[in-house]
Scaffold this motif. Structure first.
Motif, PDB file in Angstrom:
ATOM      1  N   ASP A 286     -14.133   5.074  -1.027  1.00 34.76           N
ATOM      2  CA  ASP A 286     -14.410   3.638  -1.062  1.00 34.76           C
ATOM      3  C   ASP A 286     -13.344   2.894  -1.870  1.00 34.76           C
ATOM      4  OD1 ASP A 286     -16.674   4.095   0.416  1.00 34.76           O
ATOM      5  OD2 ASP A 286     -18.062   3.989  -1.283  1.00 34.76           O
ATOM      6  N   PHE A 287     -12.900   3.507  -2.964  1.00 36.75           N
ATOM      7  CA  PHE A 287     -11.898   2.871  -3.816  1.00 36.75           C
ATOM      8  C   PHE A 287     -10.573   2.732  -3.074  1.00 36.75           C
ATOM      9  CE2 PHE A 287      -8.732   2.518  -7.125  1.00 36.75           C
ATOM     10  CZ  PHE A 287      -9.346   1.731  -8.086  1.00 36.75           C
ATOM     11  N   MET A 288     -10.155   3.794  -2.376  1.00 37.60           N
ATOM     12  CA  MET A 288      -8.909   3.738  -1.603  1.00 37.60           C
ATOM     13  C   MET A 288      -8.955   2.663  -0.531  1.00 37.60           C
ATOM     14  SD  MET A 288      -7.276   7.468  -0.803  1.00 37.60           S
ATOM     15  CE  MET A 288      -8.764   8.064  -0.006  1.00 37.60           C
ATOM     16  N   THR A 289     -10.087   2.596   0.172  1.00 33.02           N
ATOM     17  CA  THR A 289     -10.222   1.628   1.260  1.00 33.02           C
ATOM     18  C   THR A 289     -10.059   0.202   0.742  1.00 33.02           C
ATOM     19  OG1 THR A 289     -11.731   3.147   2.416  1.00 33.02           O
ATOM     20  CG2 THR A 289     -11.720   0.860   3.126  1.00 33.02           C
ATOM     21  N   LYS A 290     -10.674  -0.106  -0.394  1.00 31.68           N
ATOM     22  CA  LYS A 290     -10.553  -1.448  -0.968  1.00 31.68           C
ATOM     23  C   LYS A 290      -9.167  -1.661  -1.578  1.00 31.68           C
ATOM     24  CE  LYS A 290     -15.493  -1.788  -2.044  1.00 31.68           C
ATOM     25  NZ  LYS A 290     -16.500  -1.855  -3.131  1.00 31.68           N
ATOM     26  N   TYR A 291      -8.578  -0.631  -2.153  1.00 24.36           N
ATOM     27  CA  TYR A 291      -7.288  -0.746  -2.843  1.00 24.36           C
ATOM     28  C   TYR A 291      -6.166  -1.083  -1.856  1.00 24.36           C
ATOM     29  CZ  TYR A 291      -3.441   0.557  -6.002  1.00 24.36           C
ATOM     30  OH  TYR A 291      -2.306   0.553  -6.786  1.00 24.36           O
ATOM     31  N   PHE A 292      -6.119  -0.379  -0.735  1.00 27.49           N
ATOM     32  CA  PHE A 292      -5.050  -0.596   0.236  1.00 27.49           C
ATOM     33  C   PHE A 292      -5.381  -1.733   1.213  1.00 27.49           C
ATOM     34  CE2 PHE A 292      -4.059   4.031  -0.630  1.00 27.49           C
ATOM     35  CZ  PHE A 292      -2.921   3.751  -1.370  1.00 27.49           C
ATOM     36  N   GLY A 293      -6.639  -1.829   1.634  1.00 28.16           N
ATOM     37  CA  GLY A 293      -7.036  -2.895   2.542  1.00 28.16           C
ATOM     38  C   GLY A 293      -6.447  -2.725   3.935  1.00 28.16           C
ATOM     39  N   THR A 294      -6.682  -3.712   4.765  1.00 22.62           N
ATOM     40  CA  THR A 294      -6.179  -3.660   6.150  1.00 22.62           C
ATOM     41  C   THR A 294      -4.737  -4.137   6.251  1.00 22.62           C
ATOM     42  OG1 THR A 294      -7.090  -5.870   6.561  1.00 22.62           O
ATOM     43  CG2 THR A 294      -8.483  -3.980   7.126  1.00 22.62           C
ATOM     44  N   GLN A 295      -4.221  -4.759   5.190  1.00 24.04           N
ATOM     45  CA  GLN A 295      -2.811  -5.191   5.133  1.00 24.04           C
ATOM     46  C   GLN A 295      -2.217  -4.622   3.854  1.00 24.04           C
ATOM     47  OE1 GLN A 295      -1.237  -7.306   7.418  1.00 24.04           O
ATOM     48  NE2 GLN A 295       0.733  -7.247   6.366  1.00 24.04           N
ATOM     49  N   PRO A 296      -1.824  -3.334   3.849  1.00 27.83           N
ATOM     50  CA  PRO A 296      -1.327  -2.704   2.614  1.00 27.83           C
ATOM     51  C   PRO A 296      -0.068  -3.408   2.105  1.00 27.83           C
ATOM     52  CG  PRO A 296      -0.914  -1.314   4.537  1.00 27.83           C
ATOM     53  CD  PRO A 296      -1.792  -2.415   5.001  1.00 27.83           C
ATOM     54  N   ASN A 297       0.143  -3.315   0.798  1.00 25.25           N
ATOM     55  CA  ASN A 297       1.232  -4.083   0.187  1.00 25.25           C
ATOM     56  C   ASN A 297       2.611  -3.648   0.656  1.00 25.25           C
ATOM     57  OD1 ASN A 297       1.490  -1.651  -1.154  1.00 25.25           O
ATOM     58  ND2 ASN A 297       0.907  -2.441  -3.164  1.00 25.25           N
ATOM     59  N   TRP A 298       2.737  -2.430   1.166  1.00 27.28           N
ATOM     60  CA  TRP A 298       4.061  -1.996   1.630  1.00 27.28           C
ATOM     61  C   TRP A 298       4.481  -2.716   2.920  1.00 27.28           C
ATOM     62  CZ3 TRP A 298       0.241   2.069   1.156  1.00 27.28           C
ATOM     63  CH2 TRP A 298      -0.435   2.377   2.339  1.00 27.28           C
ATOM     64  N   ASP A 299       3.559  -3.439   3.554  1.00 28.92           N
ATOM     65  CA  ASP A 299       3.905  -4.218   4.744  1.00 28.92           C
ATOM     66  C   ASP A 299       4.268  -5.659   4.408  1.00 28.92           C
ATOM     67  OD1 ASP A 299       3.701  -2.231   6.628  1.00 28.92           O
ATOM     68  OD2 ASP A 299       1.607  -2.632   7.114  1.00 28.92           O
TER      69      ASP A 299
END
Length: 309
Positions: A286-299
């Motif tokens: 759950d933490f990973m899913t919220k941390y990266f999200g659907t638009q991860p910061n590397w994009d």
């Protein structure tokens, strides 16, 4: 007969001093309590209690047995309590297998933030680009990138992973910026060797579908090495944006033919069981899913590239 229930009935009779009071405490009939104790004596081949109309008395065998049974029941209760704690609170060691480049570039900050939120969880992170056997090798979670095939494991999509084709301005100044797919056949390529035998990471398979067989002018099993070679002008790479996104945002690489970008892959958390999932595993997913999200910061390179003068 449930042996544990029979043992609990026996100990309750001993502590309460009668079948009637034991039955009241256990919420069952005196006849059932008596039946449990009688069958326990039959299994042991020894009388545990001497019964009178008013009271029960332990036999010598019963006295010895009661001490051992109480210890067993206490151990069971303690074990149940510990397991309930594991399910309710994230605690214990969490063993994670992750791809090398993704972990070195992106996992350390996530894990630090996760452990601040869940200080009772310790992390054992093992980096490997091969497909580990989660059960045999004792991992709680394996992070995998690609288009996952069906298996007996449970796979939870964490965030999309884009693939882009790019090269350095120096390389493109020397060899030209391809404007059509047909022009790609004249270029040099830096190839990720795991793409050769890993169908879940098919970047160059996409290039083949366009009708071109890329030459392997340089091959490596590490995406970061290929990234640095591309920045130096060695050739074109097709890499996940979690590897090359920062270099694109900084202007060290330029995206080639963005209109032909391959379908996005995914970062997946793979684990063995859906039912009775340990809280440490559920919390980390759950933490990973919220941390990266659907638009991860590397994009974010798209926005940053547009904002660059």
């Amino acid at each position: 007969m449930d042996r544990i229930e029979a043992m609990r009935a026996f100990i309750t009779v001993v502590t309460e001093g009668s079948f009637t009071r034991a039955a009241d405490r256990l919420g069952m009939s005196p006849q059932l309590v008596s039946k449990y104790v009688s069958r326990l004596e039959e299994q042991l081949g020894a009388r545990l209690l001497n019964r009178t109309t008013r009271k029960v008395h332990l036999t010598e065998a019963g006295d010895r047995y009661a001490l051992r049974v109480q210890q067993v029941l206490d151990d069971i209760d303690d074990m149940d309590s510990q397991l309930n704690d594991l399910q309710q609170d994230a605690r214990g060691q969490l063993r994670i297998s992750a791809p090398v480049s993704f972990a070195t570039l992106h996992l350390a900050p996530l894990i630090c933030h996760f452990q601040r939120a869940h200080p009772a969880v310790s992390i054992d992170l093992q980096l490997n680009d091969r497909k580990v056997d989660i059960v045999e090798e004792g991992f709680d979670i394996a992070l995998r990138i690609g288009h996952l095939k069906s298996s007996s494991m449970i796979a939870k999509l964490i965030t999309p992973v884009r693939l882009v084709m790019c090269a350095s301005p120096v390389y493109l100044a020397q060899h030209g910026m391809p404007s059509t797919l047909d022009e790609l056949k004249n270029h040099r390529y830096l190839r990720y060797s795991y793409m050769e035998d890993n169908a879940s990471f098919p970047a160059h398979e996409w290039l083949r579908t366009t009708g071109h067989e890329p030459r392997g002018d340089m091959v490596s099993n590490n995406g970061e090495v290929l990234l640095k070679a591309a920045i130096e002008g060695a050739g074109i790479i097709i890499q996940p944006t979690f590897i090359c996104g920062a270099a694109i945002a900084e202007g060290k690489l330029r995206v080639i033919l963005p209109e032909y970008e391959p379908d996005a892959m995914g970062l997946y958390a793979v684990y063995a069981h859906r039912k009775l999932l340990a809280s440490k595993v559920r919390c980390f997913i759950d933490f990973m899913t919220k941390y990266f999200g659907t638009q991860p910061n590397w994009d974010n390179f798209d926005l940053e590239a547009r904002q660059r003068p």
